[in-house]
Design an enzyme around this catalytic site. Structure first.
Site, PDB file in Angstrom:
ATOM      1  NE  ARG A   1       6.236  -8.980   7.836  1.00  0.00           N
ATOM      2  CZ  ARG A   1       7.059  -8.300   7.493  1.00  0.00           C
ATOM      3  NH1 ARG A   1       6.192  -6.511   6.765  1.00  0.00           N
ATOM      4  NH2 ARG A   1       7.986  -8.124   7.200  1.00  0.00           N
TER       5      ARG A   1
ATOM      6  CD  GLU B   1       1.851  -5.966   8.048  1.00  0.00           C
ATOM      7  OE1 GLU B   1       2.671  -5.248   8.797  1.00  0.00           O
ATOM      8  OE2 GLU B   1       1.534  -6.082   7.154  1.00  0.00           O
TER       9      GLU B   1
ATOM     10  NE  ARG C   1       1.681  -0.723   1.137  1.00  0.00           N
ATOM     11  CZ  ARG C   1       0.462   0.417   1.216  1.00  0.00           C
ATOM     12  NH1 ARG C   1      -0.931   1.009   1.712  1.00  0.00           N
ATOM     13  NH2 ARG C   1       1.325   1.054   2.396  1.00  0.00           N
ATOM     14  CG  HIS C   2      -0.527  -3.636   3.605  1.00  0.00           C
ATOM     15  ND1 HIS C   2      -0.925  -3.214   3.595  1.00  0.00           N
ATOM     16  CD2 HIS C   2       0.268  -4.246   4.396  1.00  0.00           C
ATOM     17  CE1 HIS C   2      -0.293  -2.338   3.985  1.00  0.00           C
ATOM     18  NE2 HIS C   2       0.922  -2.886   4.095  1.00  0.00           N
TER      19      HIS C   2
ATOM     20  CD  GLU D   1       8.164  -0.942   1.651  1.00  0.00           C
ATOM     21  OE1 GLU D   1       7.942   0.021   2.554  1.00  0.00           O
ATOM     22  OE2 GLU D   1       8.923  -2.082   2.282  1.00  0.00           O
TER      23      GLU D   1
ATOM     24  CB  SER E   1      12.234  -2.351   3.378  1.00  0.00           C
ATOM     25  OG  SER E   1      11.301  -1.942   3.401  1.00  0.00           O
TER      26      SER E   1
ATOM     27  NE  ARG F   1       3.506  -4.361  -0.750  1.00  0.00           N
ATOM     28  CZ  ARG F   1       3.409  -3.533   0.291  1.00  0.00           C
ATOM     29  NH1 ARG F   1       4.000  -2.658   0.351  1.00  0.00           N
ATOM     30  NH2 ARG F   1       2.568  -4.883   1.204  1.00  0.00           N
TER      31      ARG F   1
HETATM   32  P1  ATP Z   1       4.520  -1.764   4.606  1.00  0.00           P
HETATM   33  O1  ATP Z   1       4.390  -0.471   4.919  1.00  0.00           O
HETATM   34  O2  ATP Z   1       3.971  -1.508   3.112  1.00  0.00           O
HETATM   35  O3  ATP Z   1       3.452  -2.364   5.887  1.00  0.00           O
HETATM   36  P2  ATP Z   1       6.809  -3.085   5.902  1.00  0.00           P
HETATM   37  O4  ATP Z   1       8.045  -2.168   5.254  1.00  0.00           O
HETATM   38  O5  ATP Z   1       5.832  -3.347   6.547  1.00  0.00           O
HETATM   39  O6  ATP Z   1       5.754  -2.537   4.313  1.00  0.00           O
HETATM   40  P3  ATP Z   1       8.921  -4.728   5.193  1.00  0.00           P
HETATM   41  O7  ATP Z   1       8.806  -5.495   6.423  1.00  0.00           O
HETATM   42  O8  ATP Z   1       9.847  -3.474   4.718  1.00  0.00           O
HETATM   43  O9  ATP Z   1       6.928  -4.297   4.622  1.00  0.00           O
HETATM   44  O10 ATP Z   1       8.716  -6.491   4.402  1.00  0.00           O
HETATM   45  C1  ATP Z   1       9.645  -6.197   3.083  1.00  0.00           C
HETATM   46  C2  ATP Z   1       8.608  -6.395   1.867  1.00  0.00           C
HETATM   47  O11 ATP Z   1       8.013  -7.505   1.748  1.00  0.00           O
HETATM   48  C3  ATP Z   1       7.895  -4.746   2.030  1.00  0.00           C
HETATM   49  O12 ATP Z   1       8.256  -4.157   0.827  1.00  0.00           O
HETATM   50  C4  ATP Z   1       6.525  -5.632   0.658  1.00  0.00           C
HETATM   51  O13 ATP Z   1       7.140  -5.761  -0.632  1.00  0.00           O
HETATM   52  C5  ATP Z   1       6.302  -6.690   1.448  1.00  0.00           C
HETATM   53  N1  ATP Z   1       5.318  -6.689   2.785  1.00  0.00           N
HETATM   54  C6  ATP Z   1       5.508  -6.680   3.824  1.00  0.00           C
HETATM   55  N2  ATP Z   1       4.374  -6.699   3.825  1.00  0.00           N
HETATM   56  C7  ATP Z   1       3.715  -6.982   3.596  1.00  0.00           C
HETATM   57  C8  ATP Z   1       2.698  -7.149   3.493  1.00  0.00           C
HETATM   58  N3  ATP Z   1       1.505  -7.113   4.772  1.00  0.00           N
HETATM   59  N4  ATP Z   1       1.477  -8.577   2.159  1.00  0.00           N
HETATM   60  C9  ATP Z   1       2.330  -8.729   1.666  1.00  0.00           C
HETATM   61  N5  ATP Z   1       3.863  -7.879   1.383  1.00  0.00           N
HETATM   62  C10 ATP Z   1       4.094  -7.085   2.544  1.00  0.00           C
HETATM   63 MG    MG Z   2       9.265  -1.560   4.721  1.00  0.00          MG
END
Ligand code: ATP
Ligand code: MG
Length: 439
Positions: free
Chosen positions: A217, A219, A225-226, A362, A365, A413
């Site tokens: 990602r 981001e 948590r990221h 979270e 999803s 997480r």
């Molecule tokens: P957030 O809202 O916390 O940024 P997200 O909704 O973008 O997460 P999803 O695309 O739903 O993330 O990804 C599914 C799962 O993968 C998340 O619930 C989380 O546990 C994990 N996850 C997502 N992005 C990350 C990240 N950048 N680092 C670590 N774990 C992640």
């Molecule tokens: Mg999500």
């Protein structure tokens, strides 16, 4: 002689054994030299007495973190001197022979024998190779391994087939700006930010599939948590009658993982004072209801149902208070906040989707996906995306695919929240964030 593990030494009282490991600390008491020796299974005390001149000379040379091989007699430690905190605390090894098998080139930058080990995050990660030698740090990765093992175990038990999907993609299919672009021979490519499309292709054949795989990602987050590369625990299942079944399956999965960690990682959990309470049914509440609860109980306003991290934390507190649950499912996210493949609810403003919150964050999803070709096509157009870009994806639906759904679950997480770690990065061997590409 063949090497035994340190954890096995109590079974060999009165016998000569051979062990190997790292010197945690050397303590000189009068003429005696005590060495705390550590291997992958645990720690034991070794004693060198001056009578054994040759060994004594070697022992005098030894410093922390030297790797040594030791042969010696396993003796019971007299009552008072036994170390109750250590699984091997009732025995010690009287050293007969000792060999240094590896020695550090230089002094270690931190004292890895410190049981508390309260380093700041930067130091912890900058010196990762060294800090991993600390037992408290190692405990994180033993729990992490248990989570991975339990996930695969429960998935297989529930009839999911393990698949691996490509992480190099030709286009940034799901859209969005969080793709890493890479050079792929003479064209550009992207690193996968989810296995979504491929696991749907998987269910079109195998009904139930799961994957443990890297997710990338791009981001630019600086949160606890990221990270920019993590391991996703994905699953997708067909022939469902609704997305509640997906939640049922994920709930069983989380219960299995936590019970497995509680059973197999007792001493590791203890190092963090972490507790895994008895699992209770996970409450499921509509996002709209959650937003009302946040407003009524905590005076917290959420705009456009776009719940933020503080909202997730508070609703988690509420679930603990009202349902004694560390988990809560939030359901029926609005259409415009979910990906184009999400199944719309009876009220098309909403979707048959959920997030799973664990101890305020979270962790997953998921939801039901649109499985009808025409509907998917319509939805892609409605969102002003180009169907040509989704040709390969749409092909999955052209040939018929039963109703299905699944989830994406973040492995790190889970561990972060089990142990109450300040940052997700502590639960990753060599984390990657915006600023960190090494070690
Ligand atoms: P957030 O809202 O916390 O940024 P997200 O909704 O973008 O997460 P999803 O695309 O739903 O993330 O990804 C599914 C799962 O993968 C998340 O619930 C989380 O546990 C994990 N996850 C997502 N992005 C990350 C990240 N950048 N680092 C670590 N774990 C992640
Ligand atoms: Mg999500």
């Amino acid at each position: 002689m063949t090497r035994i593990l340190i954890s096995e030494t109590p079974n060999f009282v009165g016998k000569i054994i051979e062990i190997a490991g790292w010197v945690s600390v050397r303590r000189d008491h009068g003429k005696l030299i005590f060495i705390d020796l550590r291997d992958r299974s645990g720690m034991v005390q070794a004693v060198v007495i001056p009578d054994k001149e040759e060994v004594y000379k070697i022992a005098k040379d030894i410093r922390s973190e030297y790797a040594v091989k030791v042969a010696g007699l396993v003796k019971e430690r007299p009552g008072k001197s036994a170390n109750e905190k250590l699984a091997t605390g009732k025995v010690e090894i009287e050293v007969e022979e000792m060999e240094i098998i590896a020695r550090p080139e230089e002094e270690l930058p931190v004292d890895v024998s410190d049981p508390e080990f309260n380093l700041n995050l930067e130091t912890l990660l900058d010196y990762r190779i060294v800090t991993l030698r600390n037992e408290k740090v190692q405990a994180i990765f033993k729990i992490y391994a248990q989570v991975l093992e339990a996930y695969s175990e429960v998935m297989r038990e529930r009839g999911f087939l393990e698949i691996k999907t490509p992480k190099i993609l030709s286009s940034a299919t799901e859209g969005g700006a969080n793709f890493f672009k890479i050079k792929y021979f003479n064209q550009e490519a992207f690193l996968a930010q989810s296995p979504q499309f491929y696991k749907q292709a998987g269910v079109s054949v195998f009904e139930r599939v799961f994957e443990v795989g890297s997710v990338f990602r791009a981001e630019p987050h600086f949160t606890s948590r990221h990270v920019n590369e993590y391991i996703g625990l994905d699953a997708e299942m067909a022939f469902i009658s609704g997305f509640a079944e997906v939640m049922d399956e994920l709930e069983k999965t989380m219960q299995y993982i936590l019970e497995s960690v509680a059973k197999n990682c007792r001493s590791e959990l203890e190092k963090y004072g972490a507790e895994i309470p008895t699992f209770v049914p996970i409450p499921r509440i509509k996002l709209t209801e959650a937003v009302e609860i946040l407003s009524n109980e905590y005076g917290k306003k959420i705009e456009n149902l776009d719940i933020d991290s503080e909202g997730e934390k508070l609703i988690s507190q509420w679930a603990k208070k009202e349902h004694n649950s560390d988990f809560v499912f939030l359901t029926h996210y609005p259409y415009n906040l979910r990906p184009f493949y999400s199944m719309p609810s009876a009220d098309p403003e909403y979707t048959e989707t959920f997030d799973l919150i664990y101890r305020g964050v979270e962790i997953a999803s998921g939801g039901q996906r649109i499985n009808n070709y025409q509907e998917l096509l319509k939805n892609i157009k409605k969102r002003k995306m180009k169907p040509e870009q989704f040709k390969d994806y749409l092909d999955i639906f052209k040939y018929g695919i039963p109703p299905h759904g699944g989830w994406g679950l973040g492995s790190e997480r889970i561990v972060q929240k089990i142990l109450g770690l300040g940052s997700i990065k502590e639960a990753i061997l060599f984390p990657r964030d915006v600023k960190r590409l090494t070690p």
